[in-house]
Write a protein that holds these residues in place. Structure first.
Motif, PDB file in Angstrom:
ATOM      1  N   VAL A 139       1.032  -1.225  -0.082  1.00  7.81           N
ATOM      2  CA  VAL A 139      -0.022  -0.024  -0.037  1.00  7.81           C
ATOM      3  C   VAL A 139       0.977   1.221  -0.175  1.00  7.81           C
ATOM      4  O   VAL A 139       1.895   1.167   0.677  1.00  7.81           O
ATOM      5  CB  VAL A 139      -0.771   0.031   1.112  1.00  7.81           C
ATOM      6  N   GLY A 140       0.807   2.088  -0.933  1.00  7.88           N
ATOM      7  CA  GLY A 140       1.540   3.207  -1.010  1.00  7.88           C
ATOM      8  C   GLY A 140       0.784   4.775  -1.169  1.00  7.88           C
ATOM      9  O   GLY A 140      -0.396   4.523  -1.811  1.00  7.88           O
ATOM     10  N   GLU A 141       1.291   5.751  -0.707  1.00  6.26           N
ATOM     11  CA  GLU A 141       0.733   7.109  -0.891  1.00  6.26           C
ATOM     12  C   GLU A 141       1.452   8.070  -0.780  1.00  6.26           C
ATOM     13  O   GLU A 141       2.454   7.974   0.118  1.00  6.26           O
ATOM     14  CB  GLU A 141      -0.500   7.177   0.386  1.00  6.26           C
ATOM     15  N   ALA A 142       1.444   9.132  -1.421  1.00 11.14           N
ATOM     16  CA  ALA A 142       2.156  10.459  -1.055  1.00 11.14           C
ATOM     17  C   ALA A 142       1.118  11.506  -0.939  1.00 11.14           C
ATOM     18  O   ALA A 142       0.934  12.215  -1.687  1.00 11.14           O
ATOM     19  CB  ALA A 142       2.885  10.664  -2.435  1.00 11.14           C
ATOM     20  N   PRO A 143       0.541  11.634   0.415  1.00  6.97           N
ATOM     21  CA  PRO A 143      -0.104  12.768   0.657  1.00  6.97           C
ATOM     22  C   PRO A 143       0.197  14.239   0.245  1.00  6.97           C
ATOM     23  O   PRO A 143       1.439  14.681   0.496  1.00  6.97           O
ATOM     24  CB  PRO A 143      -0.441  12.684   2.072  1.00  6.97           C
ATOM     25  N   GLY A 144      -0.740  14.849  -0.307  1.00  5.00           N
ATOM     26  CA  GLY A 144      -0.318  16.065  -1.104  1.00  5.00           C
ATOM     27  C   GLY A 144      -0.247  17.168  -0.021  1.00  5.00           C
ATOM     28  O   GLY A 144       0.487  18.222  -0.415  1.00  5.00           O
ATOM     29  N   HIS A 145      -0.830  17.147   1.020  1.00  8.18           N
ATOM     30  CA  HIS A 145      -1.128  18.190   1.863  1.00  8.18           C
ATOM     31  C   HIS A 145      -0.366  17.946   3.264  1.00  8.18           C
ATOM     32  O   HIS A 145      -0.566  19.079   4.117  1.00  8.18           O
ATOM     33  CB  HIS A 145      -2.509  18.727   2.002  1.00  8.18           C
ATOM     34  N   VAL A 146      -0.061  16.813   3.324  1.00 10.65           N
ATOM     35  CA  VAL A 146       0.645  16.534   4.749  1.00 10.65           C
ATOM     36  C   VAL A 146       2.078  15.869   4.629  1.00 10.65           C
ATOM     37  O   VAL A 146       2.233  14.889   3.856  1.00 10.65           O
ATOM     38  CB  VAL A 146      -0.243  15.482   5.221  1.00 10.65           C
ATOM     39  N   ARG A 147       2.964  16.671   5.345  1.00 12.15           N
ATOM     40  CA  ARG A 147       4.240  15.972   4.977  1.00 12.15           C
ATOM     41  C   ARG A 147       4.480  14.955   6.085  1.00 12.15           C
ATOM     42  O   ARG A 147       5.620  14.013   6.012  1.00 12.15           O
ATOM     43  CB  ARG A 147       5.467  17.062   5.555  1.00 12.15           C
ATOM     44  N   ASP A 148       3.792  14.748   7.236  1.00 13.38           N
ATOM     45  CA  ASP A 148       3.917  13.849   8.229  1.00 13.38           C
ATOM     46  C   ASP A 148       2.962  12.649   7.684  1.00 13.38           C
ATOM     47  O   ASP A 148       1.790  12.505   8.217  1.00 13.38           O
ATOM     48  CB  ASP A 148       3.635  14.294   9.505  1.00 13.38           C
ATOM     49  N   THR A 149       3.502  11.841   6.944  1.00 14.14           N
ATOM     50  CA  THR A 149       2.740  10.479   6.369  1.00 14.14           C
ATOM     51  C   THR A 149       2.263   9.760   7.417  1.00 14.14           C
ATOM     52  O   THR A 149       1.162   9.004   7.370  1.00 14.14           O
ATOM     53  CB  THR A 149       3.697   9.560   5.408  1.00 14.14           C
ATOM     54  N   GLU A 150       3.017   9.544   8.394  1.00 14.88           N
ATOM     55  CA  GLU A 150       2.439   8.640   9.778  1.00 14.88           C
ATOM     56  C   GLU A 150       1.039   9.399  10.151  1.00 14.88           C
ATOM     57  O   GLU A 150       0.264   8.582  10.583  1.00 14.88           O
ATOM     58  CB  GLU A 150       3.654   8.722  10.610  1.00 14.88           C
ATOM     59  N   MET A 151       1.188  10.549  10.270  1.00 14.27           N
ATOM     60  CA  MET A 151      -0.027  11.178  11.084  1.00 14.27           C
ATOM     61  C   MET A 151      -1.218  11.079   9.894  1.00 14.27           C
ATOM     62  O   MET A 151      -2.330  10.617  10.367  1.00 14.27           O
ATOM     63  CB  MET A 151       0.174  12.874  10.834  1.00 14.27           C
ATOM     64  N   ALA A 152      -1.165  11.035   8.551  1.00 15.84           N
ATOM     65  CA  ALA A 152      -2.169  10.610   7.584  1.00 15.84           C
ATOM     66  C   ALA A 152      -2.526   9.192   7.675  1.00 15.84           C
ATOM     67  O   ALA A 152      -3.878   9.100   7.904  1.00 15.84           O
ATOM     68  CB  ALA A 152      -1.656  10.907   6.138  1.00 15.84           C
ATOM     69  N   LEU A 153      -1.677   8.382   7.913  1.00 17.29           N
ATOM     70  CA  LEU A 153      -1.877   6.910   8.372  1.00 17.29           C
ATOM     71  C   LEU A 153      -2.708   6.708   9.602  1.00 17.29           C
ATOM     72  O   LEU A 153      -3.906   6.127   9.680  1.00 17.29           O
ATOM     73  CB  LEU A 153      -0.747   6.093   8.223  1.00 17.29           C
ATOM     74  N   VAL A 154      -2.334   7.472  10.727  1.00 21.16           N
ATOM     75  CA  VAL A 154      -3.029   7.397  11.739  1.00 21.16           C
ATOM     76  C   VAL A 154      -4.278   7.825  11.965  1.00 21.16           C
ATOM     77  O   VAL A 154      -5.613   7.231  12.440  1.00 21.16           O
ATOM     78  CB  VAL A 154      -2.179   7.730  13.131  1.00 21.16           C
ATOM     79  N   GLU A 155      -4.506   9.287  11.358  1.00 26.44           N
ATOM     80  CA  GLU A 155      -5.627  10.016  11.384  1.00 26.44           C
ATOM     81  C   GLU A 155      -6.866   9.115  10.418  1.00 26.44           C
ATOM     82  O   GLU A 155      -7.997   9.322  10.690  1.00 26.44           O
ATOM     83  CB  GLU A 155      -5.487  11.334  10.843  1.00 26.44           C
ATOM     84  N   SER A 156      -6.291   8.620   9.400  1.00 29.47           N
ATOM     85  CA  SER A 156      -7.371   8.021   8.613  1.00 29.47           C
ATOM     86  C   SER A 156      -7.695   6.423   9.033  1.00 29.47           C
ATOM     87  O   SER A 156      -8.653   5.952   8.326  1.00 29.47           O
ATOM     88  CB  SER A 156      -6.766   7.765   7.216  1.00 29.47           C
ATOM     89  N   GLY A 157      -7.221   6.041   9.989  1.00 29.70           N
ATOM     90  CA  GLY A 157      -7.299   4.675  10.442  1.00 29.70           C
ATOM     91  C   GLY A 157      -6.705   3.480   9.690  1.00 29.70           C
ATOM     92  O   GLY A 157      -6.707   2.132   9.960  1.00 29.70           O
ATOM     93  N   VAL A 158      -5.740   4.117   8.696  1.00 23.77           N
ATOM     94  CA  VAL A 158      -5.391   2.959   7.768  1.00 23.77           C
ATOM     95  C   VAL A 158      -4.077   2.404   8.281  1.00 23.77           C
ATOM     96  O   VAL A 158      -3.711   1.127   8.283  1.00 23.77           O
ATOM     97  CB  VAL A 158      -4.846   3.666   6.571  1.00 23.77           C
ATOM     98  N   SER A 159      -3.290   3.003   9.381  1.00 26.73           N
ATOM     99  CA  SER A 159      -2.153   2.647   9.798  1.00 26.73           C
ATOM    100  C   SER A 159      -2.556   1.448  10.715  1.00 26.73           C
ATOM    101  O   SER A 159      -2.050   0.180  10.705  1.00 26.73           O
ATOM    102  CB  SER A 159      -1.615   3.652  10.924  1.00 26.73           C
ATOM    103  N   GLU A 160      -3.585   1.430  11.378  1.00 26.25           N
ATOM    104  CA  GLU A 160      -3.961   0.238  12.254  1.00 26.25           C
ATOM    105  C   GLU A 160      -4.451  -1.117  11.406  1.00 26.25           C
ATOM    106  O   GLU A 160      -4.008  -2.167  11.739  1.00 26.25           O
ATOM    107  CB  GLU A 160      -5.195   0.551  13.237  1.00 26.25           C
ATOM    108  N   ALA A 161      -5.249  -0.664  10.466  1.00 23.37           N
ATOM    109  CA  ALA A 161      -5.615  -1.643   9.445  1.00 23.37           C
ATOM    110  C   ALA A 161      -4.591  -2.429   8.970  1.00 23.37           C
ATOM    111  O   ALA A 161      -4.466  -3.557   8.551  1.00 23.37           O
ATOM    112  CB  ALA A 161      -6.505  -1.228   8.517  1.00 23.37           C
ATOM    113  N   LEU A 162      -3.626  -1.697   8.537  1.00 21.67           N
ATOM    114  CA  LEU A 162      -2.312  -2.120   7.705  1.00 21.67           C
ATOM    115  C   LEU A 162      -1.511  -3.064   8.566  1.00 21.67           C
ATOM    116  O   LEU A 162      -0.909  -4.063   8.381  1.00 21.67           O
ATOM    117  CB  LEU A 162      -1.412  -1.273   7.350  1.00 21.67           C
ATOM    118  N   ASP A 163      -1.484  -2.682   9.829  1.00 13.51           N
ATOM    119  CA  ASP A 163      -0.629  -3.576  11.189  1.00 13.51           C
ATOM    120  C   ASP A 163      -1.351  -4.854  11.154  1.00 13.51           C
ATOM    121  O   ASP A 163      -0.915  -6.023  11.268  1.00 13.51           O
ATOM    122  CB  ASP A 163      -0.790  -2.599  12.186  1.00 13.51           C
ATOM    123  N   ASP A 164      -2.824  -4.791  11.380  1.00 15.40           N
ATOM    124  CA  ASP A 164      -3.680  -6.001  11.551  1.00 15.40           C
ATOM    125  C   ASP A 164      -3.421  -6.821  10.349  1.00 15.40           C
ATOM    126  O   ASP A 164      -3.565  -8.105  10.621  1.00 15.40           O
ATOM    127  CB  ASP A 164      -4.906  -5.629  11.917  1.00 15.40           C
TER     128      ASP A 164
END
Lengths: 349, 284
Positions: free
Chosen positions: A126-151
């Motif tokens: 899974v890959g993404e280059a958020p256009g408005h956010v430099r902290d990609t980790e934040m984007a993953l956490v706020e979207s709920g994707v981080s947890e889903a990817l870990d699971d």
């Protein structure tokens, strides 16, 4: 040419001014990229109709894996196409916040897509280059994707900060001679656009094609990717799509965004998933469902007959008929958007 | 934090990921972190790497390639200021900085910010945005050019791009009449850029409040670090800063210890602004 070879991560600055002959480029790049890109440009009139699959009554806690399998099969794709292939899933995480969950691709759709391709023998990232956010980790956490990817034990590629490679601009609609893609994009056999179905306050809609802005690295293009805006949004949308490896789309049309998309719009529940191998056709179908005339969407008008059909007569609908699903999205009451409306629908401020 | 510094000391190639390619931003931040924590030999090694990739025009690009964006020139100035023997590099970088600006545009009723103010952009020939402008303002101030007209205009831009209710993002305030959303990282950087300014704009106070309210245990590493840097620069360091940093550090160790993230944490761990170099004058 080292910079053009498939998987080479090193950019050659001199490539910017080099115009390699086509034979050299093909030899260096590999047929997987160049062959498909050539097909895109040579003669869309010679291509068969594009197929777009639509499923309705979809839920994030529903059987999305089966829906996506059905959709891919309906569009002529079989497990064998993906065995031992590298598949990059590209959701839309432009500027996530847990306050606006309908802004970004729901994790359930990403995970379901990953499961389909993994069970078919693909290596999935899974890959993404958020256009408005430099902290990609934040984007993953706020979207709920981080947890889903870990699971799901899925690998994530931060496309904003990877090593890049330069590719000749195959679309050639914008002034850009070439486009820098991150290594993971260059190495993918398939890049799957998994957008959220939304209105867009500048271009009308954003769906599978515009979502691919997020395959470009911020380390080269900035946050936002102003280089693309300055070279023409519709033109660069088409150019990026023309230059990417083979692509397909799985659209999260379950909870959508209307009004002031792509960030601040309102939730609109549609319960849809769209699947297709031709992204202009997918986006045109999505536009029709949204009550928007695809030929009035600038990037779709440019893509038409270059990258694929947007005309209704040239799109074969699989699954549901789009006509039965039309529910006009609210769009902003702005001069540049008023002409997009098909019939009905509300203009909002 | 000692382990972070020890790890940074051992890294010869600083990237955004533990196994990532060399990049200027992680290298500059690691250099600053090492210098701040007394590891001068290691800091000098990284400063030299930056000097080795400095372009003939004075710019330091983000990944050392000549046609890449050069917003990292700002950070290179800071890194060199923290080390000895790089005045020539600083001079050339400052010269490039003062000659470079984001592309202004006429006022547009569809957007809220003032696009005529000169700041700095991410990529050449594009509009000025928040974070690169903040970085260059910070660098110019550190280099003794706080009163320079470009620095003053940069401060004006940073203030202009604060959101109506405080905080900032990539540099957009209102779009088609709708306020945009704040983000912790850019707000932290904005506050760092505005530190020491006599600024009665109420959005500064509301931005500091936004940061204080949004630095929580789940705040991600880069955002947390910049948020703390911004608050600390205004003497508003939260009492639970160390606990937040400890949690972030544990997460980063689990993930493989990226130089970028460790350097940010190391800088954010400093309870004051002593990590910021400061020169009272710059040689012509």
């Amino acid at each position: 040419m080292a910079a053009e070879s498939h998987g080479d991560s090193r950019m050659n600055a001199q490539q910017e001014n080099t115009n390699p002959n086509r034979r050299t480029f093909l030899a260096a790049s590999g047929l997987a990229i160049a062959g498909f890109a050539g097909t895109k440009l040579i003669g869309n009139a010679l291509l068969p109709k594009a197929e777009v699959f639509i499923a309705r009554h979809q839920r994030y806690d529903g059987p999305l894996v089966q829906t996506i399998r059905d959709g891919l099969a309906a569009c002529g794709l079989a497990p064998a196409h993906f065995t031992n292939k590298r598949v990059l899933l590209k959701p839309n995480l432009v500027e996530p916040t847990r306050l606006i969950p309908h802004m970004t691709t729901h994790p359930a759709v990403i995970i379901a897509a990953a499961e389909v391709f993994r069970t078919w023998g693909a290596t999935v990232t899974v890959g993404e280059a958020p256009g408005h956010v430099r902290d990609t980790e934040m984007a993953l956490v706020e979207s709920g994707v981080s947890e889903a990817l870990d699971d799901a034990r899925l690998k994530f590629a931060d496309l904003n900060y990877e090593e890049v490679a330069w590719r000749v601009n195959r679309g050639r609609l914008s002034p850009l001679k070439g486009i820098y893609f991150p290594r993971t994009v260059c190495e993918a056999d398939f890049v799957v656009s998994i957008p959220k179905m939304k209105t867009h306050h500048w271009v009308g809609i954003t769906c599978s094609m515009k979502n691919f802005y997020g395959t470009l690295p911020g380390i080269k293009y900035g946050w936002p990717k102003n280089v693309l805006h300055h070279n023409g949004i519709p033109e660069t949308v088409v150019d990026i799509n023309a230059t990417l490896p083979r692509s397909l789309a799985i659209v999260d049309g379950i909870d959508c965004m209307e009004g002031d998309g792509p960030i601040m719009g309102s939730l609109k529940r549609m319960g849809l998933v769209l699947v297709g191998t031709n992204l202009p056709a997918v986006d045109a179908t999505a536009a029709r469902i949204m009550g928007i005339r695809p030929e009035r969407v600038s990037y779709l008008a440019l893509a038409a007959d270059r990258l694929g059909p947007i005309a209704e007569a040239r799109i074969t609908q699989r699954g549901e008929r789009w006509q039965d699903l039309v529910s006009p999205f609210q769009i902003l009451d702005e001069p540049h958007l008023r002409g997009l409306r098909a019939e009905g629908g509300e203009l909002v401020s | 934090m000692d382990k972070s510094i020890k790890h940074l000391r051992s890294i010869d190639c600083c990237g955004y990921r533990a196994d990532g390619a060399w990049a200027a931003e992680p290298t500059t931040l690691a250099c600053l972190a090492l210098a701040t924590h007394g590891e001068h030999t290691a800091a000098e090694r990284l400063a030299q790497q930056l000097a080795d990739v400095q372009q003939s025009n004075g710019a330091v690009t983000a990944n050392s390639e000549s046609d890449s964006p050069a917003w990292t020139t700002s950070l290179a100035i800071l890194a060199w200021l923290a080390c000895e023997g790089y005045q020539g590099n600083i001079d050339r970088a400052v010269e490039w900085t003062l000659a470079t600006h984001g592309k202004p545009a006429p006022r547009n009723p569809q957007i809220g910010h003032d696009p005529t103010i000169l700041g700095w952009s991410w990529a050449a020939e594009t509009h000025a945005w928040m974070e690169p402008t903040c970085m260059f303002v910070i660098a110019l101030k550190a280099a003794g050019l706080g009163d320079h007209a470009r620095t003053r205009e940069g401060v004006r831009l940073v203030t202009d791009r604060l959101l109506p209710t405080g905080g900032s993002n990539f540099g957009s305030t209102l779009v088609l009449g709708q306020p945009t959303l704040p983000q912790v990282q850019s707000t932290g950087l904005a506050m760092l850029a505005l530190a020491g300014e006599t600024n009665s704009d109420p959005r500064v106070e509301s931005s500091l409040r936004y940061l204080a309210e949004n630095l929580i245990p789940t705040t991600t590493t880069a955002s947390l670090s910049y948020g703390l840097l911004g608050l600390t620069a205004h003497n508003r360091r939260p009492p639970h800063a160390e606990a937040l940093l400890a949690g972030a550090w544990e997460r980063e160790v689990d993930r493989g210890q990226s130089a970028y993230k460790l350097a940010l944490l190391a800088l954010a761990s400093v309870p004051n602004t002593s990590w910021l170099p400061s020169r009272t004058e710059i040689h012509a």
